[in-house]
Design an enzyme around this catalytic site. Structure first.
Site, mmCIF file in Angstrom:
data_model
loop_
_atom_site.group_PDB
_atom_site.id
_atom_site.type_symbol
_atom_site.label_atom_id
_atom_site.label_comp_id
_atom_site.label_asym_id
_atom_site.label_seq_id
_atom_site.Cartn_x
_atom_site.Cartn_y
_atom_site.Cartn_z
ATOM 1 N N ASP A 461 0.857 -1.189 0.000
ATOM 2 C CA ASP A 461 0.000 0.000 0.000
ATOM 3 C C ASP A 461 0.890 1.236 0.000
ATOM 4 O O ASP A 461 2.073 1.161 0.332
ATOM 5 C CB ASP A 461 -0.847 0.040 1.284
ATOM 6 C CG ASP A 461 -2.052 -0.882 1.179
ATOM 7 O OD1 ASP A 461 -2.321 -1.353 0.079
ATOM 8 O OD2 ASP A 461 -2.695 -1.127 2.213
ATOM 9 N N THR A 463 -0.388 4.623 1.370
ATOM 10 C CA THR A 463 -0.673 5.455 2.536
ATOM 11 C C THR A 463 -0.313 4.745 3.833
ATOM 12 O O THR A 463 -0.795 3.646 4.107
ATOM 13 C CB THR A 463 -2.167 5.839 2.553
ATOM 14 O OG1 THR A 463 -2.483 6.422 1.311
ATOM 15 C CG2 THR A 463 -2.464 6.808 3.674
ATOM 16 N N ASP A 783 -4.829 -3.005 4.823
ATOM 17 C CA ASP A 783 -5.366 -2.469 6.081
ATOM 18 C C ASP A 783 -6.882 -2.537 6.157
ATOM 19 O O ASP A 783 -7.452 -2.542 7.220
ATOM 20 C CB ASP A 783 -4.900 -1.023 6.299
ATOM 21 C CG ASP A 783 -5.265 -0.120 5.132
ATOM 22 O OD1 ASP A 783 -5.967 -0.591 4.206
ATOM 23 O OD2 ASP A 783 -4.857 1.053 5.131
#
Length: 1170
Positions: A461, A463, A783
């Protein structure tokens, strides 16, 4: 669930009627929570009136929650129970003792002990003894025959000792696990409202009447009734088996159940049932009183047989013949599922187990041959050469010799069987896991640690993983002007500013907040979604108070909320205005939301028409420049629904989320973590490809990827958006084709605007690909709740410890407690270190194995006794198994591990260089040992220890042989630290204090054994000169190692590799049939089942799937993880197996040599006292 379904459940909670204290009873609430939909609403309406009145009866406030007074909380716990499910009743100590007695090793030794005792009480006349042959003769003290029972008693005493120790260890491990379980439960927290304040409390502290805030990704800790919900969808498959997400509203279905996942939306619920009274609790309580594990295993076997029968009957059958209740559904689906590549786990342990079984079988053959040769030599000498007859009186004496030969064979087997292999891998993995915690890696599955060492690709990912996840608005386009920094409030028209601040305040989750800094002068704390935190911070920068607006418009007054999800890529909130009209505020990805904007607010605050041409201009002049600087662009807009048009159809999202008026476009900065570019360079140097998979704009993603070093200027790599990726990998029918994915993934580096489905497709495509030489090993970070499938599909799934949802953590193998990419690089280092540590141990152990077995076998066959005595052999075994496991499996990782490419799944455990070292050192040690054995007495001018009488005292000759052998192992342990042909074997040796202390400790113990061990260890004390010679010959191993490393491996064509894992194509068809029902192939478990042999069963209890539970491993209120208990036991059982052998033989030799008459020689360690 019917009322009688739990009527027999024992419940420790008070179930008396408490109408005087609360307006409803425990039983009423339990029966209420069994209902769904209209039935539940009808029951609430009939019994309580509505949810508000239910709250009144429970003496709680929907807005302020419980008062939080300790007296009130305790009363609720007494009346309605605690939010805790008592674990299954542990086994008693006596049950554990009985289980320990079932061990095959102990049963054999018990039988041997009884035979020994029976023989010891028979004493033939001396004259008859002499008639039984030369071997039976010999001088004996008359008291010696009376001490014959000692060996049998020693074995039985040892068995009792081992059984008690085993049972005690199992009991203490289970107790420790339960302590760990209670700690985990204390650390799990959930958000509730108490006294008007939103606070987090431990899950176990939740009581009936609490107002719990629920949000996307949560695992519900108790049963409750929905008070207020925003677009709430729940996955109830854990209770109902239905995979469809259930929409929850106050009007249709407000019942929320513990153990279910929040897949979308947010809301509040009043808790109505906790612990054993919740629906999950009732099921667990029933299971606790149900059948034991054996019954479950039998049921599984029956199920497998049923499925096999079904498959046979269904071959070639029509679709209509498919049974409705089959797990796979349609036949086509079943075939498809069977053909899909399965996730392989425990590859390293599979290779080790296979190698261990092969060595164990070879050891069994060697020991059997040793016993046969000894028996044949004895029989030929006694009955052929001496021409004696087998008489009835001599039978016990002959049996005594056969028992002695049997125990010599067992000694050879004990040395040959590499029980240290599974022990070494477990120590190495457990040690790595413990150390990885300090590197912010919480390992949930041990085999994930080993797999990371072979990782070839990481899909990360953006972020929070590559970036700092501290977002701030740094640019804005508002009132027709592009501001390169946050504008002053006076530069924005007041009407525009009012709409902007109102939209930000109500259209961000109310759980997201900006809190004061923890330390004076620090940055404000961001709580909740970081993108929303940036917008709230933007409102504060514009000198406006968003909290005042939220106090005026609490969450309950929001008319309708469309929460953010991966499909919408936006969030919208509807407010009902005083005049009956509605206003909807929206925020989302700028290029998506701008397509839905038909107007834009001008410099004077008035809306004007926003044409497609204007949109294209804004994209080019505002959005692309922001994105090229690595900023995330968010568009904020609104729409009014006049009262005159009536209430819109809120379920028709396509008509609602259109015709917006653009208020503002902001550029949010999330800086790249300073340590990430270096970490990515290390990965690339180590042969690992890093790909960024993000939901962000492609220009933003490209800019961040360039800053990180994923993309280099001039590289011919692909950056694709999710739509383009799907277009390229699908055929005309819209089906995904592996051939199309194979054309894309090798060059793909950035996948932007991707959905969780795209991430799963990419991961699956890379894993299933056959274009590369070796199968790719893929690690994935995630996440969100929807990342679950990708995390499960990946070889190693990393969940974010801070930003990750409970669902993502549950699907993962490792949790990154700091959400940092550089922690993944540390995991790679530890994974590679595990592989190298095991190889080091193998190199050392196999050298000892080969030498010890050849020496014991040859010596036993030539002299009818082993040059290395039983207790000496066990000491060597202890050095090479337990101590070497600890010393070599705990080497810390170095940066040098990242300078080579991944080994790959098919690499053999023993390389050609290692084989050269094993054979080279084996030759040196055998030359030295045999030289000492057959010429040692001349070299040292001492008496020969060969062919000594049966009861002769220990000799200097054999003590020197034993001492030199141990010294060579000690120095060779230092050689074993390097497995790639390095010359400097001392490099970094002092970085591992465990290694240094074990080598030094072993040397000290060896001095004690030789100088003071006496008869129990068959040793005599040596002079300083003799010690120096032994040490010098041992030190020669280091010098010989330099000679071996000078010989190029490429010249030695005859060398072979060993320790290959079984490839899927090598697995027999009948085994593949059994594996069809499994989602993954566990190589270690499969090898274990195939390779079980009598003496190996004691070693092979190791569970290859060991779950290390952290605070977020277990869902709230779940029963203890019995797999975790088994893992503790399995690790323990290996140590105990060794303990059994050591205790038995040490006791046996020590007691016999210590208690038998003094003229009894320790050289007869294996002969019973008569």
């Amino acid at each position: 669930m019917a009322n009688n379904s739990y009527s027999g459940v024992k419940n420790s909670m008070v179930e008396a009627n408490h109408d005087g204290e609360f307006g409803c009873t425990l039983n009423e609430l339990r029966s209420l929570m069994e209902l769904r939909g209209a039935d539940a609403l009808g029951k609430i309406g009939e019994t309580y009136g509505d949810v508000q009145r239910l709250c009144n009866r429970l003496k709680t406030s929907p807005t302020d929650g419980l008062s939080g007074q300790p007296g009130d909380i305790e009363k609720r716990k007494t009346v309605f129970g605690q939010n805790f499910i008592p674990p299954k009743k542990p086994k008693t100590f006596l049950q554990l003792v009985w289980e320990a007695l079932q061990d095959v090793t102990l049963i054999i030794l018990e039988v041997a002990a009884i035979v020994s005792l029976c023989l010891s009480f028979y004493r033939p006349p001396d004259t008859e003894r002499e008639n039984c042959g030369r071997a039976a003769g010999g001088v004996e003290d008359e008291n010696e025959s009376e001490a014959g029972w000692i060996e049998g008693a020693a074995i039985l005493l040892s068995v009792i000792c081992v059984v008690v120790v085993t049972a005690f260890n199992d009991w203490s491990k289970e107790k420790q696990f339960r302590g760990l379980q209670s700690r985990i439960e204390q650390e799990q927290k959930f958000t509730v409202v108490r006294g008007g304040q939103v606070i987090q409390i431990p899950v176990a502290e939740i009581v009936v009447g609490d107002i719990a805030q629920i949000k996307y990704g949560d695992l519900l800790p108790a049963d409750g009734v929905l008070i207020q919900g925003n677009d709430l969808k729940i996955d109830e498959s854990s209770l109902t088996g239905e995979s469809d997400h259930v929409k929850k509203t106050q009007e249709k279905d407000p019942m929320l159940l513990s153990g279910t996942h929040v897949m979308e939306g947010s809301g509040k619920m009043v808790v109505t049932a906790v612990g054993v009274n919740s629906q999950t609790g009732i099921i667990f309580t029933l299971l606790g009183g149900g059948d034991d594990d054996d019954d479950e295993e039998e049921e599984k076997k029956k199920e497998k047989e049923e499925k096999k029968k079904q498959r046979k009957t269904q071959d070639g059958a029509a679709m209509e013949m498919q049974p409705l209740n089959s797990d796979e559904g349609a036949d086509a689906e079943e075939k498809k599922k069977a053909n899909l590549p399965k996730k392989e786990k425990s590859v390293l342990q599979g290779k080790l187990t296979k190698l261990a079984v092969q060595i164990g079988k070879a050891g069994l053959v060697m020991s059997a041959i040793t016993v046969i040769i000894l028996v044949v030599l004895f029989v030929v000498d006694t009955f052929w050469i001496q021409k004696l007859e087998w008489t009835k009186d001599c039978t016990p004496i002959y049996i005594q010799f056969f028992v002695k030969f049997f125990i010599i064979g067992v000694t050879v087997l004990v040395v040959a069987v590499p029980e240290g292999l599974p022990l070494a891998v477990t120590i190495s993995l457990a040690y790595s896991v413990k150390k990885m915690m300090k590197d912010n890696n919480l390992v949930r599955h041990l085999d994930a640690c080993e797999t990371m060492g072979n990782a070839t690709a990481i899909c990360s990912d953006k972020t929070g993983t590559l970036t700092m996840n501290r977002m701030t608005v740094v640019q804005a386009y508002v009132a027709e002007k592009h501001y390169k920094k946050v504008p002053e409030p006076e530069n924005i028209p007041s009407s525009t500013l009012d709409i902007l601040i109102l939209g930000i305040a109500v259209n961000c989750a109310y759980t997201t907040k900006i809190m004061p800094p923890e330390k004076e002068g620090g940055l404000p704390r961001q709580v909740g979604n970081k993108t929303e935190c940036a917008l709230l911070g933007f409102a504060n920068d514009l000198k406006r108070d968003y909290q005042a607006i939220r106090n005026e418009i609490p969450e309950e007054k929001l008319y309708k909320v469309y929460t953010f999800n991966s499909v919408r890529k936006s969030m919208s909130t509807v407010l009902k205005m005083a005049d009956g009209s509605y206003r909807m505020f929206s925020k989302g990805a700028s290029e998506i939301l701008l397509k839905k904007c038909y107007k834009i607010l001008t410099a004077n605050g008035e809306p004007k028409v926003f044409r497609p041409r204007d949109r294209d201009d804004m994209v080019k002049k505002v959005i692309e420049p922001m994105a090229s600087e690595g900023l995330r662009t968010i568009c904020l807009g609104y729409r009014d629904f006049p009262a005159s048009e009536g209430e819109p159809d809120w379920e028709n999202e396509n008509d609602i989320l259109t015709g917006l008026t653009c208020v503002c476009v902001v550029g949010i900065e999330d800086p790249v973590r300073p340590e990430v570019p270096d970490a990515i360079r290390k990965c690339q140097r180590a042969g690992i490809t890093v790909r960024m998979v993000t939901g962000d704009n492609i220009n933003t993603a490209r800019a961040i990827a360039t800053k990180c070093g994923i993309l280099q200027p001039g590289d011919d790599f692909l950056c694709l958006e999710g739509k383009e990726f799907n277009r390229r990998i699908r055929n005309e029918k819209g089906e995904i084709e592996q051939e199309r994915i194979d054309k894309i993934w090798p060059k793909l580096r950035v996948l932007a605007r991707s959905s969780p489905t795209d991430k799963h497709t990419l991961v699956k495509g890379i894993i299933d690909s056959t274009v590369a030489e070796q199968r790719q090993v893929v690690a994935v970070t995630g996440d969100g709740t929807n990342d679950g499938p990708a995390l499960k599909k990946a070889d190693v799934g990393f969940a974010m410890g801070i930003a990750g949802t409970d669902v993502a953590k549950e699907a993962s193998d490792i949790i990154l407690t700091d959400d940092n990419f550089s922690s993944i690089v540390r995991a790679v280092m530890w994974g590679r270190n595990v592989y190298d540590s095991i190889s080091k141990f193998l190199q050392f152990q196999l050298t000892v194995n080969v030498v010890a077995v050849i020496v014991a076998f040859t010596g036993a066959c030539i002299t009818q006794d082993s040059p290395l005595k039983a207790v000496q052999m066990l000491w060597v075994n202890l050095i090479m198994d337990t101590f070497a496991s600890l010393a070599l499996a705990t080497e810390p990782p170095t940066e040098a591990l990242l300078l080579r490419k991944p080994y790959g799944r098919n690499k053999p455990l023993i390389s050609r260089t290692m084989m050269k070292n094993i054979l080279g050192h084996g030759v040196y040690q055998l030359i030295i040992i045999f030289s000492l054995l057959f010429a040692g007495e001349k070299m040292f001018d001492i008496d020969s220890g060969r062919n000594a009488p049966l009861h002769a005292p220990p000799s200097e000759h054999y003590t020197i042989v034993f001492n030199t052998f141990v010294m060579m192992q000690l120095f060779n342990e230092i050689n074993a630290r390097k497995i790639h042909g390095e010359r400097n074997v001392f490099d970094g040796i002092f970085n591992n204090p465990i290694f240094c202390s074990i080598v030094f400790g072993t040397f000290i113990i060896q001095i004690v054994i030789v100088q003071f061990g006496g008869k129990p260890f068959s040793c005599v004390s040596l002079s300083i000169d003799q010690w120096l010679w032994c040490t010098f010959l041992g030190f020669g191993s280091l010098l010989w190692g330099q000679v071996i490393s000078s010989i190029p491996t490429s010249r030695l064509k005859f060398l072979k590799t060993a320790g290959h894992g079984t490839q899927k194509e090598e697995i027999p068809d009948e085994e593949l049939e059994e594996l069809e029902d499994m989602d993954e192939i566990d190589h270690a478990e499969r090898e274990l089942r195939r390779g079980q042999i009598l003496w190996f069963r004691g070693l092979n209890r190791i569970q290859t799937q060991v779950t290390i539970c952290g605070p977020s491993c277990l869902p709230p209120n779940t029963a203890p993880n019995t797999k975790g208990i088994q893992s503790h036991k399995s690790f323990n059982s290996l140590l105990l197996f060794q303990l059994k052998i050591y205790v038995l033989f040490f006791l046996l030799a020590f007691l016999k040599n210590g208690l038998c008459p003094k003229n009894k020689s320790p050289s007869s360690n294996f002969q019973f006292c008569f």
